[in-house]
Motif scaffolding. Structure first.
Motif, PDB file in Angstrom:
ATOM      1  N   LYS A  78      -1.843  16.836 -11.569  1.00 19.99           N
ATOM      2  CA  LYS A  78      -1.464  17.345 -12.890  1.00 19.99           C
ATOM      3  C   LYS A  78      -0.425  16.532 -13.650  1.00 19.99           C
ATOM      4  O   LYS A  78      -0.262  16.719 -14.846  1.00 19.99           O
ATOM      5  CB  LYS A  78      -0.915  18.773 -12.730  1.00 19.99           C
ATOM      6  CG  LYS A  78      -1.959  19.717 -12.169  1.00 19.99           C
ATOM      7  CD  LYS A  78      -1.366  21.072 -11.877  1.00 19.99           C
ATOM      8  CE  LYS A  78      -2.414  21.938 -11.205  1.00 19.99           C
ATOM      9  NZ  LYS A  78      -1.866  23.044 -10.487  1.00 19.99           N
ATOM     10  N   SER A  79       0.341  15.683 -12.957  1.00 19.33           N
ATOM     11  CA  SER A  79       1.473  15.059 -13.637  1.00 19.33           C
ATOM     12  C   SER A  79       1.143  13.634 -14.081  1.00 19.33           C
ATOM     13  O   SER A  79       0.051  13.123 -13.829  1.00 19.33           O
ATOM     14  CB  SER A  79       2.674  15.060 -12.681  1.00 19.33           C
ATOM     15  OG  SER A  79       3.825  14.617 -13.337  1.00 19.33           O
ATOM     16  N   THR A  84       6.849  12.511 -13.467  1.00 21.01           N
ATOM     17  CA  THR A  84       7.296  12.554 -12.068  1.00 21.01           C
ATOM     18  C   THR A  84       8.605  11.776 -11.893  1.00 21.01           C
ATOM     19  O   THR A  84       9.485  12.179 -11.126  1.00 21.01           O
ATOM     20  CB  THR A  84       6.182  11.994 -11.143  1.00 21.01           C
ATOM     21  OG1 THR A  84       5.041  12.840 -11.280  1.00 21.01           O
ATOM     22  CG2 THR A  84       6.601  11.988  -9.693  1.00 21.01           C
ATOM     23  N   SER A  85       8.747  10.673 -12.615  1.00 19.43           N
ATOM     24  CA  SER A  85      10.002   9.897 -12.555  1.00 19.43           C
ATOM     25  C   SER A  85      11.163  10.770 -13.000  1.00 19.43           C
ATOM     26  O   SER A  85      12.230  10.786 -12.379  1.00 19.43           O
ATOM     27  CB  SER A  85       9.973   8.707 -13.515  1.00 19.43           C
ATOM     28  OG  SER A  85       8.934   7.879 -13.203  1.00 19.43           O
ATOM     29  N   TYR A  86      10.953  11.484 -14.107  1.00 24.21           N
ATOM     30  CA  TYR A  86      12.005  12.355 -14.643  1.00 24.21           C
ATOM     31  C   TYR A  86      12.366  13.407 -13.592  1.00 24.21           C
ATOM     32  O   TYR A  86      13.536  13.666 -13.319  1.00 24.21           O
ATOM     33  CB  TYR A  86      11.529  13.011 -15.939  1.00 24.21           C
ATOM     34  CG  TYR A  86      12.634  13.769 -16.666  1.00 24.21           C
ATOM     35  CD1 TYR A  86      13.289  13.193 -17.752  1.00 24.21           C
ATOM     36  CD2 TYR A  86      13.016  15.039 -16.248  1.00 24.21           C
ATOM     37  CE1 TYR A  86      14.309  13.878 -18.399  1.00 24.21           C
ATOM     38  CE2 TYR A  86      14.028  15.728 -16.889  1.00 24.21           C
ATOM     39  CZ  TYR A  86      14.659  15.139 -17.971  1.00 24.21           C
ATOM     40  OH  TYR A  86      15.675  15.817 -18.621  1.00 24.21           O
ATOM     41  N   LEU A  87      11.332  14.002 -13.006  1.00 24.70           N
ATOM     42  CA  LEU A  87      11.541  15.037 -11.987  1.00 24.70           C
ATOM     43  C   LEU A  87      12.399  14.486 -10.835  1.00 24.70           C
ATOM     44  O   LEU A  87      13.365  15.123 -10.404  1.00 24.70           O
ATOM     45  CB  LEU A  87      10.178  15.498 -11.455  1.00 24.70           C
ATOM     46  CG  LEU A  87      10.173  16.349 -10.186  1.00 24.70           C
ATOM     47  CD1 LEU A  87      10.662  17.764 -10.492  1.00 24.70           C
ATOM     48  CD2 LEU A  87       8.787  16.412  -9.555  1.00 24.70           C
ATOM     49  N   LEU A  88      12.045  13.307 -10.347  1.00 25.43           N
ATOM     50  CA  LEU A  88      12.762  12.757  -9.198  1.00 25.43           C
ATOM     51  C   LEU A  88      14.206  12.413  -9.553  1.00 25.43           C
ATOM     52  O   LEU A  88      15.133  12.730  -8.806  1.00 25.43           O
ATOM     53  CB  LEU A  88      12.040  11.507  -8.676  1.00 25.43           C
ATOM     54  CG  LEU A  88      10.750  11.785  -7.901  1.00 25.43           C
ATOM     55  CD1 LEU A  88       9.938  10.512  -7.714  1.00 25.43           C
ATOM     56  CD2 LEU A  88      11.059  12.429  -6.549  1.00 25.43           C
ATOM     57  N   LEU A  93      11.478  19.307 -13.611  1.00 23.80           N
ATOM     58  CA  LEU A  93      10.467  18.809 -14.544  1.00 23.80           C
ATOM     59  C   LEU A  93      11.049  18.842 -15.957  1.00 23.80           C
ATOM     60  O   LEU A  93      11.799  19.776 -16.290  1.00 23.80           O
ATOM     61  CB  LEU A  93       9.218  19.694 -14.499  1.00 23.80           C
ATOM     62  CG  LEU A  93       8.319  19.534 -13.273  1.00 23.80           C
ATOM     63  CD1 LEU A  93       7.312  20.684 -13.190  1.00 23.80           C
ATOM     64  CD2 LEU A  93       7.583  18.193 -13.297  1.00 23.80           C
ATOM     65  N   PRO A  94      10.753  17.872 -16.802  1.00 19.51           N
ATOM     66  CA  PRO A  94      11.302  17.881 -18.157  1.00 19.51           C
ATOM     67  C   PRO A  94      10.619  18.912 -19.045  1.00 19.51           C
ATOM     68  O   PRO A  94       9.436  19.204 -18.867  1.00 19.51           O
ATOM     69  CB  PRO A  94      10.984  16.467 -18.658  1.00 19.51           C
ATOM     70  CG  PRO A  94       9.773  16.045 -17.882  1.00 19.51           C
ATOM     71  CD  PRO A  94       9.873  16.714 -16.540  1.00 19.51           C
ATOM     72  N   GLY A  95      11.362  19.468 -20.018  1.00 10.46           N
ATOM     73  CA  GLY A  95      10.744  20.272 -21.071  1.00 10.46           C
ATOM     74  C   GLY A  95      10.030  19.321 -22.031  1.00 10.46           C
ATOM     75  O   GLY A  95      10.150  18.096 -21.908  1.00 10.46           O
ATOM     76  N   LYS A  96       9.324  19.903 -23.023  1.00 12.18           N
ATOM     77  CA  LYS A  96       8.529  19.069 -23.938  1.00 12.18           C
ATOM     78  C   LYS A  96       9.408  18.021 -24.654  1.00 12.18           C
ATOM     79  O   LYS A  96       9.068  16.840 -24.695  1.00 12.18           O
ATOM     80  CB  LYS A  96       7.857  19.996 -24.958  1.00 12.18           C
ATOM     81  CG  LYS A  96       6.731  19.380 -25.712  1.00 12.18           C
ATOM     82  CD  LYS A  96       5.932  20.456 -26.441  1.00 12.18           C
ATOM     83  CE  LYS A  96       4.849  19.848 -27.313  1.00 12.18           C
ATOM     84  NZ  LYS A  96       5.357  19.049 -28.416  1.00 12.18           N
ATOM     85  N   ASN A 101      11.649  12.534 -25.468  1.00 18.39           N
ATOM     86  CA  ASN A 101      12.811  11.632 -25.583  1.00 18.39           C
ATOM     87  C   ASN A 101      12.797  10.572 -24.498  1.00 18.39           C
ATOM     88  O   ASN A 101      13.092   9.399 -24.735  1.00 18.39           O
ATOM     89  CB  ASN A 101      14.131  12.424 -25.463  1.00 18.39           C
ATOM     90  CG  ASN A 101      14.363  13.277 -26.674  1.00 18.39           C
ATOM     91  OD1 ASN A 101      13.739  13.048 -27.718  1.00 18.39           O
ATOM     92  ND2 ASN A 101      15.233  14.274 -26.547  1.00 18.39           N
ATOM     93  N   TYR A 102      12.447  11.008 -23.290  1.00 20.42           N
ATOM     94  CA  TYR A 102      12.434  10.080 -22.159  1.00 20.42           C
ATOM     95  C   TYR A 102      11.373   8.989 -22.389  1.00 20.42           C
ATOM     96  O   TYR A 102      11.646   7.792 -22.205  1.00 20.42           O
ATOM     97  CB  TYR A 102      12.143  10.872 -20.878  1.00 20.42           C
ATOM     98  CG  TYR A 102      12.218  10.074 -19.596  1.00 20.42           C
ATOM     99  CD1 TYR A 102      13.316   9.257 -19.301  1.00 20.42           C
ATOM    100  CD2 TYR A 102      11.181  10.130 -18.656  1.00 20.42           C
ATOM    101  CE1 TYR A 102      13.375   8.537 -18.120  1.00 20.42           C
ATOM    102  CE2 TYR A 102      11.244   9.416 -17.469  1.00 20.42           C
ATOM    103  CZ  TYR A 102      12.335   8.617 -17.204  1.00 20.42           C
ATOM    104  OH  TYR A 102      12.393   7.904 -16.044  1.00 20.42           O
ATOM    105  N   SER A 103      10.192   9.398 -22.844  1.00 22.35           N
ATOM    106  CA  SER A 103       9.118   8.424 -23.108  1.00 22.35           C
ATOM    107  C   SER A 103       9.552   7.450 -24.202  1.00 22.35           C
ATOM    108  O   SER A 103       9.281   6.242 -24.127  1.00 22.35           O
ATOM    109  CB  SER A 103       7.841   9.133 -23.558  1.00 22.35           C
ATOM    110  OG  SER A 103       7.431  10.022 -22.576  1.00 22.35           O
ATOM    111  N   GLU A 104      10.240   8.000 -25.211  1.00 25.96           N
ATOM    112  CA  GLU A 104      10.730   7.167 -26.318  1.00 25.96           C
ATOM    113  C   GLU A 104      11.722   6.119 -25.794  1.00 25.96           C
ATOM    114  O   GLU A 104      11.669   4.942 -26.148  1.00 25.96           O
ATOM    115  CB  GLU A 104      11.388   8.101 -27.353  1.00 25.96           C
ATOM    116  CG  GLU A 104      11.839   7.454 -28.644  1.00 25.96           C
ATOM    117  CD  GLU A 104      10.728   6.669 -29.347  1.00 25.96           C
ATOM    118  OE1 GLU A 104      11.039   5.565 -29.811  1.00 25.96           O
ATOM    119  OE2 GLU A 104       9.570   7.143 -29.399  1.00 25.96           O
ATOM    120  N   LEU A 105      12.619   6.565 -24.898  1.00 24.78           N
ATOM    121  CA  LEU A 105      13.613   5.649 -24.328  1.00 24.78           C
ATOM    122  C   LEU A 105      12.943   4.570 -23.475  1.00 24.78           C
ATOM    123  O   LEU A 105      13.340   3.399 -23.508  1.00 24.78           O
ATOM    124  CB  LEU A 105      14.594   6.420 -23.438  1.00 24.78           C
ATOM    125  CG  LEU A 105      15.737   7.135 -24.163  1.00 24.78           C
ATOM    126  CD1 LEU A 105      16.564   7.933 -23.164  1.00 24.78           C
ATOM    127  CD2 LEU A 105      16.625   6.128 -24.895  1.00 24.78           C
TER     128      LEU A 105
END
Ligand code: ACO
Length: 426
Positions: A78-79, A84-88, A93-96, A101-105
């Motif tokens: 599912k991920s 998964t990187s954010y989770l670790l 797990l990140p919110g929407k 923001n993380y993907s943008e960074l």
């Protein structure tokens, strides 16, 4: 509280027993030397816990792997690798919005400093990309020296984001360099894995069609590789990190450790072994060699320090292998050899007795090969995947009050005291 009792020379000592969240037990020997004058001897740390950790859980006997409590099977299905990187790294797990923001960074930090591009020219053409990767990651600490003085959590998170993003760019550039092709820069409109594939395979003279199934397979492979508690490379990251050195340099040590053939380097060795076997009729010859104590050959992709049951990651990848090969519509003779080899080995007394099952590396190489990743890049792919795990452990180490510099002891077996002999008397 449960206690363990140890008796040395007729004297008894009580030691605390610590229980983890999944019920696993550890005898706390941190006072042992102070109390008894003895140390423990544990070759290869087979029985030694080095810390308490909340990042991943493995039950090697039952074939269980969970990241931050979530089963690897669910994440694989599912991920995405970014999630998964954010989770670790962050524990949840990140919110929407957090994920956006993380993907943008990750996108923002995906370029390399232009001066770093010249480094690629200094490597001989035949350099292994793992060597290039570890050198380049170490060099990041010179380009972002603030990590030495500003150890605030935001700065560490920034360094972590840079590492996850730039590792992918360095990996693709090192491949382009090995081909003598121009570098392809990251693109804002592409997701993490699509961007990597584009940097690897598009060129000014050939458009690369990004296939969503291949992007999915790559996400899966990176998720599978993302974390595996106190393995050799993570221990390398932590050992170096415990001396106080910065995150980039610690991670570069992890890449070096991963390169070894008994660790991440095995995925390249598996393909080379399957190619050397060549046809199913030759399998038994190779199995005999693996069992022969006078032959150093081992069945690559078999056996694991922790899994004494089927590696759950190998199970997931085996399924994916079939799907991806059907989709790409290539016949893959190596898969046939791999499946037969597995079948024969799992029926063989030698492998049964020693609980030797296929590990994660057994099938990952076949998928990487099918999606066009060159064999010498396999271990680099593993390193891209393992980045969040290494970072999570480095962060945990640095926030743990119990952390001390990692410095094992030894049992000395050298000469007793003796005098220096001048050279003319030797
Ligand atoms: N082929 C043949 N025999 C093997 C293999 C193998 N792949 N792996 C272990 N054995 C045998 C050993 O010879 C030993 O036999 P013995 O008891 O008769 O002496 C016994 O099984 C136990 O092996 P150890 O090396 O003591 O086990 P350890 O836990 O230290 O090693 C390791 C684990 C390094 C992974 C080992 O199984 C191996 O070398 N496998 C091949 C390399 C590989 O696939 N590495 C990738 C691991 S997964 C990863 O790092 C991501």
């Amino acid at each position: 509280m449960e206690k363990a009792v140890i008796e040395i020379a007729g004297k008894k000592y009580e030691l605390k027993v610590i229980t983890g969240t999944e019920g696993e037990k550890a005898i706390d020997i941190s006072e042992l030397r102070k109390l008894t004058g003895h140390i423990t001897l544990d070759y290869g740390f087979m029985n030694t816990g080095v810390c308490r950790s909340a990042i991943s859980f493995i039950d090697g006997e039952k074939g269980i792997l969970r990241y931050r409590g979530i089963p690897i099977e669910e994440l694989a299905e599912k991920s995405t690798f970014v999630e998964t990187s954010y989770l670790l790294i962050h524990g949840e797990l990140p919110g929407k919005n957090e994920l956006e923001n993380y993907s943008e960074l990750l996108n923002y930090h995906s370029m390399l400093h232009e001066d770093m591009k010249h480094f690629f020219d200094g490597f001989p053409a035949a350099s292994h990309p793992m060597n290039i990767l570890s050198t380049m990651l170490n060099a990041l600490s010179s380009f972002y020296p603030e990590i030495e003085t500003n150890t605030k959590i935001e700065n560490i998170d920034l360094a972590a984001t840079r590492l996850i993003s730039k590792t992918r760019t360095i990996a693709a550039f090192s491949y382009k360099k090995s081909k003598g092709h121009p570098f392809v820069y990251p693109r804002k409109d592409l997701t993490y894995c699509a961007n990597f594939l584009n940097m690897m395979f598009s060129s000014p003279v050939a458009t690369y069609e990004i296939d969503p199934d291949i992007v999915k397979a790559l996400n899966l492979l990176l998720i599978i590789h993302a974390e595996h508690e106190q393995n050799c490379s993570t221990t390398a990251v932590k050992t170096i990190g415990s001396s106080g050195v910065n995150l980039y340099t610690s991670i570069s040590a992890g890449v070096s450790a991963l390169w070894g053939t008994l660790h991440g380097g095995a995925n390249q060795e598996v393909i080379e072994m399957l190619e050397a076997i060549g046809k199913p009729e030759n399998i038994s010859k190779f199995i005999s060699r693996a069992k022969d104590k006078n032959d150093s050959f081992r069945l690559m992709g078999f056996g694991h320090r922790v899994y004494k049951n089927y590696d759950p990651r190998a199970r997931i990848l085996k399924k994916t292998c079939d799907k991806i090969l059907a989709k790409i519509k290539t016949s893959q003779p190596l898969l046939e050899i791999a499946q037969k080899l597995e079948e024969i080995a799992l029926r063989d007394e030698y492998f049964i007795e020693r609980k030797l099952y296929p590990n994660v590396d057994f099938y990952s190489g076949i998928i990487y090969k099918a999606i066009g990743i060159p064999v010498e890049m396999f271990t680099v792919m593993f390193a891209i995947g393992r980045m969040p795990g290494w970072i999570a452990h480095w962060k945990e180490l640095n926030s743990d009050q119990e952390t001390k510099i990692l410095r094992p002891r030894q049992v000395y077996i050298g000469s007793k005291i003796r005098n220096y002999i001048p050279i003319d008397k030797r």
